[in-house]
Design a protein around this motif. Structure first.
Motif, mmCIF file in Angstrom:
data_model
loop_
_atom_site.group_PDB
_atom_site.id
_atom_site.type_symbol
_atom_site.label_atom_id
_atom_site.label_comp_id
_atom_site.label_asym_id
_atom_site.label_seq_id
_atom_site.Cartn_x
_atom_site.Cartn_y
_atom_site.Cartn_z
ATOM 1 N N TYR A 208 27.535 -23.682 -8.436
ATOM 2 C CA TYR A 208 27.190 -23.642 -7.023
ATOM 3 C C TYR A 208 25.715 -24.000 -6.845
ATOM 4 O O TYR A 208 24.876 -23.649 -7.677
ATOM 5 N N SER B 186 22.817 -23.985 -3.530
ATOM 6 C CA SER B 186 22.668 -23.528 -2.147
ATOM 7 C C SER B 186 21.229 -23.658 -1.681
ATOM 8 O O SER B 186 20.279 -23.497 -2.463
ATOM 9 N N ARG C 177 22.631 -21.645 6.122
ATOM 10 C CA ARG C 177 22.823 -21.790 4.684
ATOM 11 C C ARG C 177 23.738 -22.978 4.436
ATOM 12 O O ARG C 177 24.737 -23.182 5.148
ATOM 13 N N ASP D 165 25.948 -24.648 1.242
ATOM 14 C CA ASP D 165 26.472 -24.369 -0.094
ATOM 15 C C ASP D 165 27.312 -25.534 -0.593
ATOM 16 O O ASP D 165 28.102 -26.117 0.171
#
Length: 1008
Positions: free
Chosen positions: A551, A553, A573, A575
């Motif tokens: 991941y 972000s 945010r 991601d």
């Protein structure tokens, strides 16, 4: 008795150590405490020696006198005023002026990547102190939250060491990751079973999308932030917390005894035109009570010792914990060993370094998962052992079928042990520069290994319980996860404006590896050394596999306040998750915004005397759920023998598509709106908070059936199939008061109301069926369909019991017998079939509530918590899950139909027939309950006695958990979650759940 004596002796040793500590030199400090505004004396102000519960209170004139160590720190606290600390530094006179405080709104709460004053919070955040968690008998900190936070529903299991199921503001997913995100000191986890509750300083529950959105992809089911204990400036402080007690089954089901069993089995035989099995039922007497044979009062002990301290340059905290918990089933045991160490270093005025590391080892002796089914069903006419010491055999009584077992054999020959080792923690550096900027970088990891070893020897106990070939299985699972985060914070106040800006980035990797192996003909070893290599080489099997997810972000947040009246919070945010690479939106974007108005700070509110604080707030945001399998859009192929072609006499196995996969799979996105009010009255004694929320999950992922004629190995396919909604209301009210210098108390009540609904399904009005686990004939007892709730119970509505053959002949169920259920012909077509099924109940609780109290009088303290749920149904699958001559509950025996006119609600002994066992309203019961969750009485030795020793605190306590449980359900407990394999569409089905236990403890707390 020896184990009980040993565990109580440990507590006694610590008592003796505490009483024999050397004398320390104290000084007497006197002074006066006044109101900082009108300068009037304040009576009843609490004055404690910091880090202890020892202290005094001011008299009616605001005066006090206390004996303390010369280097101690005094903490002055009074309802409606800001707490104040004063270092003694050999002073003998300390006068204090306390400032009036908006106590609740001025307190600091932990939020994502930082802290905020409660007055500045525009979302819905609940905070629970570590002391309220650690005083519970629960070995898992999540369980201790039950009943303490509105909108948070927790389902416990009686299994030692088990992780509770938790939902925050209702179930918002069906197939994806169902669990909340736990963030412990900045590191992300799926569970916190490795944490000793005594190591927790604070837990913050982020309930709305605005507060959750800073965690993007993992926040859809809620976020719980856990802050563990840190070192504090001052001399070393040693704490010991220990308890010993026992667990006892609550609400044990009463089963039919041997005479009653023989009677009803004869009735069952007659209904099937078979001869009676028992010539004289009364000759069997009471027989065997299998629950009493397998259950016990299980011991539980817990010990934790910690030391913390520090200087202006460094601080430290170290703890060791040990928990030993027996299961209520004989042979079951669970042990946990924990160690935690943290250090913070103020290297430079502008640079701070620190780390926290913890290790956990968990060992358990397991039980067969089917033992509760056996205990419920085993015939009481079968003895545990015969006179010659051999096992009682159901075949000797011609029981056969599904009742061909002796549960004691299962307990004796089941040998499985689990071991779990885990090490985790983080390291950080924090740099402050240019006055208003703070840069923080951190790296965290979670590394664990779990091993389950099971061995079945060759044995022959009864005709039906035997094993001719021994087998050893070894399953090992490893996790290697890490997370890197960097944040930059700007914080400044200029004039009437206050601004905090946060920007950050996160990189994560989650790696799992597993290996499942087995071998046959492994010889028994008395010392427990069993290895796969000892088995037959040709019968050894090994399967290994794993997964890897990564991941990336980026996130940012802005908090703005004008005159402490108008508040604004905005978050964004972004991601990226590897699961969606090549088959979905790689990037997901999750914005949120919140606003607040502190009305009590307006000029027009200055002269009013009703509100101490009044605040309106509202928020909106999006969060995501990336909890889907790795590479969900990748088509896989197998070469199973489903399709075979023969050429020249040689068979060639064809290739098969393992399952259909979607060409495109998107994120589950949850959009939430929250509107709330916070208010304080009567000098902040009464505080209330109310919130309305509307949470919608868009493009929810779950499986839908596909035609088997397509030719795939699987008959289901996952995809973005539905939109779901949870909408509700939460209310919290807390009253705190201190009528005089000796007595104080608080009473807090909360309630959450939630309505779960499926807004749309890609299959239209075609339902998704589920809930077949543990139900007779594998029938599907739940339905998820547009307009209903997730996993509603679905089946036939019972109108009564057929009494005579004439009633059967005149009905739409001409194939039924007297004593069978009479179903309602819903569509009036004269035929009872699947078209007559209706919604029978809802397994999703509508109401959850709690009442939490504390009372303090001099050295005594009393607290009790009440918790419950309402507006929920459960499905009792135990009654009809029958394959032969299983036993019946005493309730069923007493109320059964056994002739015309004997009952119009309970069927005959033939309840397990295909007709009667079909999902119907008889098996759906009210799952509401109310319980005395915890009651604890404690006594702390007086400060005058403590001042003679270097000891700061000695407290003993008695408590009970789940001691009183009130419900109408006819099983062990209506607190029933969902099957991990099928998720919420199987919620609330009781297929022999682990019984609930009451826990009674004696405990000791010592502080040096």
């Amino acid at each position: 008795m020896k184990r009980i004596f040993t565990r109580i002796s440990v507590l006694a040793v610590f008592c003796l150590l505490a009483i024999n500590v050397a004398f320390a030199q104290n000084i007497t400090v006197k002074g006066k405490v006044i109101d900082g505004g009108d300068k009037t004396p304040l009576p009843g102000v609490s004055i404690l020696i910091k880090g202890t519960q020892n202290g005094t209170q001011t008299d009616v004139n605001g005066n006090y006198s206390i004996s303390v160590p010369a280097n101690a720190t005094l903490v002055f606290n009074f309802v409606g005023y800001t707490a104040q600390e004063q270092a003694v530094n050999n002073q003998t006179t300390i006068n204090v002026s306390l400032a009036s405080s908006t106590q609740q709104l001025e307190q600091v709460v932990v939020v994502g990547y930082g802290t905020q004053r409660k007055i500045d919070v525009t979302g819905s955040v609940a905070s629970v102190k570590g002391e309220d968690i650690s005083k519970q008998a629960s070995v898992n900190a999540v369980s201790a939250l039950q009943g303490k936070v509105a909108g948070v529903n927790i389902t416990n299991s009686g299994t030692p060491g088990s992780t509770p199921q938790i939902t925050i503001r209702g179930t918002g997913t069906i197939y994806g990751n169902l669990g909340v995100l736990y963030v412990v000191d900045g590191v992300w986890y799926d569970d916190i079973s490795f944490l000793n509750p005594a190591d927790i300083a604070d837990m913050s529950i982020l309930k709305d999308a605005s507060s959750q959105s800073i965690y993007g992809i993992r926040a859809a089911n809620g976020v719980i932030l856990v802050t563990t204990n840190k070192g504090k400036t001052g001399n070393p402080v040693i704490n010991y917390n220990g308890s010993v007690g026992y667990k006892k089954v609550t609400n044990q089901i009463e089963m039919a005894n041997a005479t009653e069993y023989a009677t009803i089995i004869n009735e069952l035989s007659a209904s099937n035109a078979a001869p009676a099995l028992f010539a004289n039922p009364s000759s069997y007497g009471e027989g065997t009570n299998w629950y009493n044979q397998a259950f016990r009062n299980a011991l539980q002990t817990n010990h934790q010792i910690s030391i913390n301290g520090g200087t202006e340059k460094t601080s430290y905290n170290f703890s060791l914990g040990y928990t030993d918990e027996d299961g209520i089933v004989k042979t079951q045991n669970w042990k946990r060993y924990t160690a935690k160490f943290s250090n913070d270093f103020q290297v430079l005025k502008s640079l701070k370094l620190g780390y926290s590391i913890s290790g956990t080892a968990i060992n358990s002796n397991d039980i067969n998962g089917g033992i509760f089914r056996q205990l419920y069903a085993a015939g009481p006419v079968v003895p545990v052992y015969y006179a010659d010491g051999t096992y009682g055999d159901a075949n000797d009584f011609s029981l056969g079928g599904g009742n061909n077992f002796n549960p004691q054999v299962t307990l004796d020959f089941f040998n499985q042990k689990s071991k779990n080792y885990r090490i985790n923690g983080n390291v950080f550096a924090e740099l402050t520069f240019a006055k208003n900027f703070t840069f923080r970088t951190s790296a965290g990891g979670d590394f664990g290994q779990n091993e389950v070893r099971g061995y079945t020897p060759a044995y022959q106990a009864t005709q039906g319980q035997r094993n001719d070939i021994s087998k050893l299985t070894v399953n090992r699972d490893e996790n290697r996860n890490w997370i890197l985060e960097n944040t930059l914070t700007y914080k400044n106040t200029f004039g009437d404006h206050s601004l905090t800006l946060l920007a950050g980035t996160t990189a994560q990797r989650r790696k799992n590896y597993f290996i499942n192996s087995s071998a046959l003909n492994v010889p028994y070893s008395s010392d427990g050394d069993l290895y796969l290599a000892l088995g037959t080489a040709s019968n050894r099997e090994v399967l290994d596999g794993g997964s890897l997810s990564t991941y990336l972000s980026y996130f940012g947040r802005a908090n703005y306040s004008f005159k402490n009246k108008y508040l604004l919070n905005a978050t964004l945010r972004a991601d990226a998750a590897s699961q969606f690479f090549g088959g979905g939106d790689l990037w997901g974007y999750f914005p949120a915004i919140g606003a607040g108005w502190v009305i009590s700070n307006e000029d027009f509110m200055k002269d009013q005397t009703v509100f101490n604080n009044l605040k309106l707030k509202g928020s909106w945001g999006k969060v995501g759920n990336a909890g889907v399998p790795v590479n969900p859009t990748t088509l896989t192929v197998t070469q199973s023998a489903g399709y075979v072609a023969i050429f020249n006499g040689v068979a060639y196995t064809g290739a098969n598509v393992a399952s259909l996969v979607p060409s495109f799979l998107n994120w589950e996105r949850t959009t939430g709106t929250d509107i709330g009010i916070e208010a304080a009255f009567l000098k902040n004694r009464l505080n209330i908070e109310a919130n309305y929320y509307n949470k919608k999950t868009e493009q929810a992922i779950f499986e839908i059936p596909i035609l088997s004629s397509i030719g795939t190995a699987s008959s289901k396919m996952i995809g973005n199939q539905a939109d779901l909604q949870n909408r509700g209301f939460e209310f919290l009210a807390t009253w705190r008061d201190q009528p005089n210098s000796d007595f104080s108390y608080s009473i807090s009540g909360n309630i959450g109301i939630n309505n779960n609904k499926v807004l749309s399904v890609v299959t239209g009005l075609n339902p998704i069926y589920g809930g077949g686990q543990g139900i007779a004939n594998g029938a599907l007892a739940t339905r998820t369909v547009q307009g209903g709730a997730i996993g509603e119970f679905y089946g036939y509505s019972v109108a009564g019991i057929f009494q005579t053959p004439a009633e059967v002949a005149a009905s739409a169920q001409t194939g039924a017998k007297p004593g069978d259920f009479r179903y309602v012909d819903q569509n009036g077509d004269g035929v009872i079939d699947g078209k007559d099924r209706v919604v029978l109940g809802n397994p999703n609780p509508k109401y959850s509530y709690g009442l939490n109290t504390t009372f303090n009088y001099k050295g005594w303290d009393l607290s009790f918590d009440i918790q419950g749920v309402a507006g929920v149904d459960v499905y009792n699958a135990n009654i009809a899950y029958r394959f032969g001559n299983e036993n019946f509950s005493k309730d069923f025996y007493d109320n059964r139909w056994h002739g015309a006119g004997t009952s119009n609600t309970y069927p005959s002994a033939n309840v397990g027939s295909t007709t009667n066992a079909a999902p119907n309203s008889f098996y759906v019961e009210d799952g509401s309950y109310i319980r005395l969750r915890t009651v604890q009485l404690g006594y702390a030795l007086p400060a005058s006695l403590m001042s003679k020793w270097t000891m700061k605190k000695v407290r003993v306590f008695l408590d009970a958990q789940n001691a009183i449980n009130l419900f109408g359900y006819k099983g062990f407990t209506p607190e029933i979650g969902y099957d991990a394999g099928t998720g919420p569409i199987s919620r609330g089905i009781d297929a022999s759940v682990y019984p609930l236990s009451a826990i009674y403890r004696l405990g000791l707390q010592v502080q040096f």
